[in-house]
Design an enzyme around this catalytic site. Structure first.
Site, PDB file in Angstrom:
ATOM      1  N   GLN A  47      -4.317  -1.843   9.457  1.00  0.00           N
ATOM      2  CA  GLN A  47      -4.243  -3.155   8.805  1.00  0.00           C
ATOM      3  C   GLN A  47      -4.922  -4.228   9.658  1.00  0.00           C
ATOM      4  O   GLN A  47      -4.614  -4.388  10.830  1.00  0.00           O
ATOM      5  CB  GLN A  47      -2.777  -3.516   8.539  1.00  0.00           C
ATOM      6  CG  GLN A  47      -2.600  -4.820   7.774  1.00  0.00           C
ATOM      7  CD  GLN A  47      -3.202  -4.789   6.366  1.00  0.00           C
ATOM      8  OE1 GLN A  47      -3.079  -3.811   5.633  1.00  0.00           O
ATOM      9  NE2 GLN A  47      -3.871  -5.869   5.980  1.00  0.00           N
ATOM     10  N   ASP A  50     -10.501   3.286   3.977  1.00  0.00           N
ATOM     11  CA  ASP A  50     -10.543   1.834   3.793  1.00  0.00           C
ATOM     12  C   ASP A  50     -11.949   1.290   4.083  1.00  0.00           C
ATOM     13  O   ASP A  50     -12.192   0.091   3.999  1.00  0.00           O
ATOM     14  CB  ASP A  50      -9.512   1.176   4.732  1.00  0.00           C
ATOM     15  CG  ASP A  50      -9.105  -0.222   4.274  1.00  0.00           C
ATOM     16  OD1 ASP A  50      -9.165  -0.489   3.059  1.00  0.00           O
ATOM     17  OD2 ASP A  50      -8.725  -1.047   5.124  1.00  0.00           O
ATOM     18  N   LYS A  93       0.844  -1.204   0.000  1.00  0.00           N
ATOM     19  CA  LYS A  93       0.000   0.000   0.000  1.00  0.00           C
ATOM     20  C   LYS A  93       0.879   1.254   0.000  1.00  0.00           C
ATOM     21  O   LYS A  93       0.589   2.235  -0.695  1.00  0.00           O
ATOM     22  CB  LYS A  93      -0.971  -0.042   1.187  1.00  0.00           C
ATOM     23  CG  LYS A  93      -2.055  -1.103   0.982  1.00  0.00           C
ATOM     24  CD  LYS A  93      -2.802  -1.517   2.245  1.00  0.00           C
ATOM     25  CE  LYS A  93      -3.728  -2.694   1.932  1.00  0.00           C
ATOM     26  NZ  LYS A  93      -4.396  -3.272   3.104  1.00  0.00           N
TER      27      LYS A  93
END
Ligand code: NAP
Length: 298
Positions: free
Chosen positions: A99, A122, A55
């Site tokens: 994450q 996200d 990412k």
């Protein structure tokens, strides 16, 4: 039947080229300052470290900065919440990625929900999910939103089709089901307690594999002409669907690798760029909140 290969790698590259121009425009409006995606990695899971690195690399490719925060395995919920608070308060940061998964002692849901909605690029917060489900402006969860971009790009008809989603996780199964529903599919969600899975899959026009088990969904279960979306990726380069047994009879499929994976990252970056365009950071207030493009596909 010659199936359409829904090439996520190629589409992600095209999207990145467009995003690089948008990042350049943002920098021009903000005295050269770059938008920033902050990534938080907790613990030492090698797969998670790889995803975070990928990412960060994608940020670099479009000319954007990433701020890497790495926390030890024994981090507490309160410590993680306080890191998120700092990033929420930092106007230089436009997007926050925590994450998944975090170590088990941490209340992941609480930490996800601490991320400010406008920085939830996200698409992991309950509020963002709810807004997406209701068709209100919000960033979609990156993997399902990437799948919807891929379907839209390849002009896959969704409205009126029977979509069967196998998996109901908060980051994948549930949001993709809602996005397909918003695009007017008739949706069936299957999970570990579902009875008659094979029969349900056999009547699907669109099958989404989000199970997390290598080649769990057999090619023989899938009907001729179906659209096959495989979100899984396992050692040996296989997904959650037995693709080798389906590519000669389906109408379209996502390859593994090179299908859903690259679109997840490209979508995360796209949503961060959109967040930067909307924030006061870019000095440009012409961008109004928009619905995720996936909601209009079909
Ligand atoms: P997850 O949280 O483990 O969820 C798996 C889901 O599959 C659960 O809802 C589970 O049902 C269901 N399931 C398990 N066994 C089943 C069975 N026998 N029959 C029917 N359903 C069953 O996984 P996830 O995070 O959603 O990930 C799913 C897959 O997508 C994985 O392969 C993962 O690697 C991949 N993925 C890819 C990306 C990407 O960027 N490419 C991103 C995220 C995930 P219950 O709810 O009943 O337990």
């Amino acid at each position: 039947m010659t199936a359409i290969i829904m090439d996520g790698k190629a589409l992600a590259q095209k999207l990145e080229a467009e995003l690089a121009l948008r990042v350049k425009a943002i920098k021009e409006k903000s005295s050269g300052r770059s938008p920033i995606l902050a990534t938080i990695l907790v613990g030492d899971d090698p797969a998670s470290a790889t995803y975070v690195r990928m990412k960060g690399n994608a940020c670099n490719r479009v000319g954007m900065e990433s701020q890497r925060i790495v926390l030890p395995q024994n981090t507490t919920t309160d410590e993680l919440l306080s890191e998120i608070d700092k990033l929420n308060a930092n106007p230089a940061v436009q997007g926050i990625l925590l994450q998944h998964p975090v170590p088990s002692q941490i209340d992941e849901r609480r930490c996800f929900d601490r991320i400010n909605l406008e920085k939830d690029v996200d698409g992991v917060t309950v509020l963002g999910f709810g807004k997406m489900a209701m068709g209100e402006p919000a960033y979609g969860s990156a993997t399902p939103a990437g799948i919807m971009r891929l379907l839209a790009h390849y002009k896959i008809a969704v409205a009126g089709k029977h979509a069967v989603v196998v998996g109901r996780s908060p980051i994948l199964g549930k949001p993709i089901a809602l996005m397909l529903l918003n695009s007017h599919a008739t949706v069936t969600i299957c999970h570990s307690k579902t009875q008659g899975l094979k029969e349900i899959i056999s009547i699907a026009d669109i099958v989404v594999g989000a199970v997390g088990k290598p080649e769990f969904i057999k090619g023989a279960w899938i009907k001729e002409g179906a659209v096959v979306v495989d979100a899984g990726y396992h050692p040996g380069g296989v997904g959650d669907i037995e693709l080798s047994a389906v590519i000669n009879k389906c109408s379209a499929y996502t390859p593994v690798p090179g299908g859903v994976g690259p679109m997840t990252i490209a979508t995360l970056i796209a949503q961060t760029v959109e967040a930067a365009e909307k924030s006061s950071f870019s000095q440009d207030h012409s961008h109004r909140p928009s619905l995720d493009p996936s909601l209009h596909s079909g």
